[in-house]
Design a protein around this motif. Structure first.
Motif, PDB file in Angstrom:
ATOM      1  N   LYS A  10      -0.348  24.349 -17.796  1.00 23.45           N
ATOM      2  CA  LYS A  10       0.766  23.627 -18.410  1.00 23.45           C
ATOM      3  C   LYS A  10       0.286  22.323 -19.057  1.00 23.45           C
ATOM      4  O   LYS A  10       0.839  21.880 -20.062  1.00 23.45           O
ATOM      5  N   PHE A  52       4.512  15.267 -17.063  1.00 26.47           N
ATOM      6  CA  PHE A  52       4.825  15.678 -15.689  1.00 26.47           C
ATOM      7  C   PHE A  52       6.196  16.348 -15.576  1.00 26.47           C
ATOM      8  O   PHE A  52       6.575  16.794 -14.498  1.00 26.47           O
ATOM      9  N   LEU A  63       2.212  24.155 -13.043  1.00 24.72           N
ATOM     10  CA  LEU A  63       2.124  22.696 -12.947  1.00 24.72           C
ATOM     11  C   LEU A  63       0.904  22.196 -13.727  1.00 24.72           C
ATOM     12  O   LEU A  63      -0.108  22.898 -13.820  1.00 24.72           O
ATOM     13  N   ALA A 115       1.893  14.506  -6.546  1.00 25.47           N
ATOM     14  CA  ALA A 115       0.875  15.479  -6.951  1.00 25.47           C
ATOM     15  C   ALA A 115       0.141  15.873  -5.680  1.00 25.47           C
ATOM     16  O   ALA A 115      -0.062  15.037  -4.795  1.00 25.47           O
ATOM     17  N   ALA A 124      -2.474  25.833 -10.070  1.00 27.70           N
ATOM     18  CA  ALA A 124      -1.692  25.119 -11.098  1.00 27.70           C
ATOM     19  C   ALA A 124      -1.109  26.099 -12.110  1.00 27.70           C
ATOM     20  O   ALA A 124       0.065  25.993 -12.487  1.00 27.70           O
ATOM     21  N   VAL A 166       4.981  17.589  -8.921  1.00 25.92           N
ATOM     22  CA  VAL A 166       4.955  17.709 -10.384  1.00 25.92           C
ATOM     23  C   VAL A 166       3.555  17.974 -10.937  1.00 25.92           C
ATOM     24  O   VAL A 166       3.391  18.113 -12.145  1.00 25.92           O
ATOM     25  N   ALA A 167       2.542  18.011 -10.062  1.00 19.97           N
ATOM     26  CA  ALA A 167       1.181  18.271 -10.552  1.00 19.97           C
ATOM     27  C   ALA A 167       0.270  18.692  -9.408  1.00 19.97           C
ATOM     28  O   ALA A 167       0.564  18.448  -8.234  1.00 19.97           O
TER      29      ALA A 167
END
Ligand SMILES: [Zn+2]
Length: 232
Positions: free
Chosen positions: A119, A224, A94, A30, A89, A59-60
């Motif tokens: 998301k 994730f 993400l 992340a 994001a 993933v974030a």
């Protein structure tokens, strides 16, 4: 599956997280600039973050949010940078990992105003009340607990954990901080110690630790978007 997400708190950290994630199949990253460092997050830094966010295995976005306990950065700076993170994001698709300390109402205000179309949202290292947990859940967000839930004086956090259903609940270390009981005063936190947090939460919820582990793994995997490792 077994997987980890390592979380950035600065551009440098975020770059290291991506580099590490590139070395280990089941490690993901992340990327974010912590609210403590919001004062240094000018438009150039945020542009660099946007670039990092597009890299493989990211993933974030996070940690991002507000910390009015320390106020290492001025509150207007923290809010500006938090909003910018949410925009990145949303743009990249993400989920966001939220750090909120002594700033729950302000964090929710910004999420209500700027969080549309995200998301996913997880409140990391949650230490709020059950009522606050319900407000988070009502918006479709997720809640993540650390060793704090095991602390003797953390009855409020335990009530919050009771209120969060397993399909919205994650566990994390926040290492090197927040070592769980019974090793709290003896060891800096690390992933291996999360077993104590898992065992504690399982007992709190009246289920086996395996069931809790399976549920939180599934929740985190979905949240994730972690892919199953390919079969050899
Ligand atoms: Zn944090």
């Amino acid at each position: 599956m077994t997987a980890w997400v390592t979380v950035g708190t600065s551009l440098e950290d975020s770059r290291k997280a991506i580099e590490l994630a590139g070395q280990y199949e089941n490690l993901y990253a992340a990327v974010g600039i912590h609210p403590h460092d919001a004062k240094a997050a000018d438009s150039r830094a945020l542009e660099e973050l946007r670039g990092l966010a597009r890299q493989e295995k990211v993933v974030a976005i996070g940690e991002t949010g507000l910390d009015f306990h320390y106020n290492f950065s001025q509150q207007p700076d923290q809010k500006r940078v938090f909003e910018a993170h949410l925009e990145i994001a949303r743009e990249i698709g993400l989920p966001a990992v939220i750090h909120s300390r002594e700033a729950f109402d302000e964090t929710m205000e910004i999420l209500d105003r700027c969080g549309g179309g995200l998301k996913g949202v997880v409140f990391h290292c949650f230490s709020g009340s059950a009522e606050q947990a319900h407000m988070v859940l009502d918006r479709g967000y997720f809640v993540s607990f650390t060793g704090v839930v095991t602390f003797k004086n953390a009855e409020v956090t335990r009530q919050a954990a009771q209120a969060v259903p397993l399909d919205r609940l994650m566990i994390e270390t926040d290492c090197p901080y927040m070592s769980p009981e019974p090793v709290r005063s003896r060891k800096p936190n690390e992933p291996a110690l999360m077993l104590h947090t898992a065992q504690f939460l399982a007992q709190l919820k009246g289920i086996g630790v395996d069931a809790l582990a399976a549920a939180t793994t599934q929740t985190a995997t979905d949240f994730f978007g972690l892919s199953e490792p390919e079969m050899p």
